[in-house]
Design a protein around this motif. Structure first.
Motif, short mmCIF file in Angstrom:
data_model
loop_
_atom_site.label_atom_id
_atom_site.label_comp_id
_atom_site.label_asym_id
_atom_site.label_seq_id
_atom_site.Cartn_x
_atom_site.Cartn_y
_atom_site.Cartn_z
N LYS A 40 0.34 5.81 9.67
CA LYS A 40 -0.79 5.81 8.74
C LYS A 40 -0.36 6.41 7.40
O LYS A 40 -0.70 5.87 6.35
CB LYS A 40 -1.94 6.60 9.36
CG LYS A 40 -3.17 6.68 8.52
CD LYS A 40 -4.24 7.49 9.25
CE LYS A 40 -5.39 7.81 8.34
NZ LYS A 40 -6.37 8.69 8.98
N LEU A 43 1.95 3.97 5.58
CA LEU A 43 1.15 2.86 5.05
C LEU A 43 0.39 3.29 3.79
O LEU A 43 0.31 2.55 2.82
CB LEU A 43 0.18 2.35 6.11
CG LEU A 43 0.82 1.49 7.19
CD1 LEU A 43 -0.11 1.38 8.40
CD2 LEU A 43 1.17 0.10 6.66
N LYS A 44 -0.14 4.50 3.83
CA LYS A 44 -0.88 5.01 2.66
C LYS A 44 0.06 5.09 1.46
O LYS A 44 -0.30 4.68 0.35
CB LYS A 44 -1.48 6.38 2.98
CG LYS A 44 -2.32 6.96 1.83
CD LYS A 44 -2.97 8.25 2.27
CE LYS A 44 -3.69 8.96 1.15
NZ LYS A 44 -4.85 8.25 0.62
N TYR A 47 0.89 1.56 0.25
CA TYR A 47 -0.30 1.02 -0.42
C TYR A 47 -0.44 1.61 -1.83
O TYR A 47 -0.66 0.87 -2.79
CB TYR A 47 -1.52 1.30 0.47
CG TYR A 47 -2.83 1.39 -0.24
CD1 TYR A 47 -3.36 0.29 -0.92
CD2 TYR A 47 -3.59 2.56 -0.23
CE1 TYR A 47 -4.58 0.36 -1.57
CE2 TYR A 47 -4.81 2.64 -0.87
CZ TYR A 47 -5.30 1.54 -1.54
OH TYR A 47 -6.50 1.62 -2.18
N GLU A 48 -0.29 2.92 -1.95
CA GLU A 48 -0.45 3.57 -3.25
C GLU A 48 0.64 3.16 -4.24
O GLU A 48 0.40 3.08 -5.44
CB GLU A 48 -0.48 5.09 -3.08
CG GLU A 48 -1.78 5.55 -2.44
CD GLU A 48 -1.80 7.03 -2.07
OE1 GLU A 48 -0.73 7.67 -2.07
OE2 GLU A 48 -2.90 7.53 -1.75
N GLU A 53 -4.63 -4.18 -3.45
CA GLU A 53 -5.78 -3.72 -2.68
C GLU A 53 -5.31 -3.52 -1.24
O GLU A 53 -4.45 -4.26 -0.76
CB GLU A 53 -6.88 -4.78 -2.69
CG GLU A 53 -7.52 -5.05 -4.03
CD GLU A 53 -8.52 -6.18 -3.90
OE1 GLU A 53 -9.59 -5.96 -3.32
OE2 GLU A 53 -8.20 -7.29 -4.37
N LEU A 54 -5.92 -2.57 -0.55
CA LEU A 54 -5.51 -2.29 0.82
C LEU A 54 -5.70 -3.50 1.72
O LEU A 54 -4.90 -3.74 2.62
CB LEU A 54 -6.29 -1.08 1.36
CG LEU A 54 -5.85 -0.53 2.70
CD1 LEU A 54 -4.34 -0.27 2.74
CD2 LEU A 54 -6.62 0.74 3.04
N LYS A 55 -6.72 -4.30 1.45
CA LYS A 55 -6.95 -5.47 2.31
C LYS A 55 -5.79 -6.47 2.23
O LYS A 55 -5.60 -7.28 3.13
CB LYS A 55 -8.29 -6.14 2.00
CG LYS A 55 -8.40 -6.77 0.65
CD LYS A 55 -9.79 -7.35 0.44
CE LYS A 55 -9.94 -8.00 -0.91
NZ LYS A 55 -11.29 -8.47 -1.15
N PHE A 57 -2.83 -5.77 2.72
CA PHE A 57 -1.87 -5.36 3.73
C PHE A 57 -2.19 -5.93 5.11
O PHE A 57 -1.43 -5.76 6.04
CB PHE A 57 -1.77 -3.83 3.80
CG PHE A 57 -0.89 -3.24 2.75
CD1 PHE A 57 0.41 -2.86 3.05
CD2 PHE A 57 -1.34 -3.10 1.45
CE1 PHE A 57 1.25 -2.33 2.06
CE2 PHE A 57 -0.51 -2.57 0.46
CZ PHE A 57 0.78 -2.20 0.78
N GLU A 79 -11.14 3.59 3.36
CA GLU A 79 -9.68 3.51 3.25
C GLU A 79 -9.03 4.12 4.49
O GLU A 79 -8.09 3.57 5.04
CB GLU A 79 -9.23 4.25 1.99
CG GLU A 79 -7.73 4.28 1.81
CD GLU A 79 -7.30 5.04 0.57
OE1 GLU A 79 -6.58 6.05 0.74
OE2 GLU A 79 -7.68 4.63 -0.54
N LEU A 83 -6.52 2.19 7.09
CA LEU A 83 -5.16 2.66 7.35
C LEU A 83 -4.96 2.94 8.84
O LEU A 83 -3.92 2.60 9.40
CB LEU A 83 -4.87 3.92 6.52
CG LEU A 83 -4.70 3.68 5.02
CD1 LEU A 83 -4.76 5.00 4.26
CD2 LEU A 83 -3.41 2.93 4.72
#
Length: 119
Positions: A40, A43-44, A47-48, A53-55, A57, A79, A83
């Protein structure tokens, strides 16, 4: 620094990306995304660093995504929940993910690889 290449070896898109990397002499550390999914926290970070956008992923064309009915859940979840869901199963993550620790690409588009990874 070697790149980290999160991939699923049977995935056609991952195979195309790997072939492109090989053709351009770019070394990667391959990580089997299903056997060793990113945590997690990882992934965070990805993503950052990605500016996506997180979606983006989520492997929206995957069987697991449809089975879990994530299409609607992704729109409403926090969020943290997203994650958590991604980290729970490597098959839910869009692939390949390629990172050098600063830049991140998700999926494979040759033009994006040319721009981001070609030396």
């Amino acid at each position: 620094m070697a790149l980290t290449f999160y991939q699923y070896p049977k995935c056609g898109t991952c195979q195309k990306a790997k072939k492109w990397l090989d053709q351009h002499g770019i070394e990667v550390n391959s990580v089997h995304i299903v056997e060793h999914p990113p945590s997690k926290e990882e992934l965070k970070r990805l993503y950052e660093q990605s500016d996506l956008e997180l979606k983006k992923f989520f492997n929206t064309s995957g069987k697991k995504y449809r089975e879990l009915g994530l299409k609607d859940k992704v729109k409403e979840a926090s969020e943290d929940e997203l994650l958590e869901t991604l980290a729970s199963d490597g098959m839910l993550i869009k692939r390949p993910i390629l990172t050098d620790g600063d830049k991140v690409t998700v999926g494979f588009k040759e033009a994006e690889y040319e721009e981001t990874w070609k030396k």
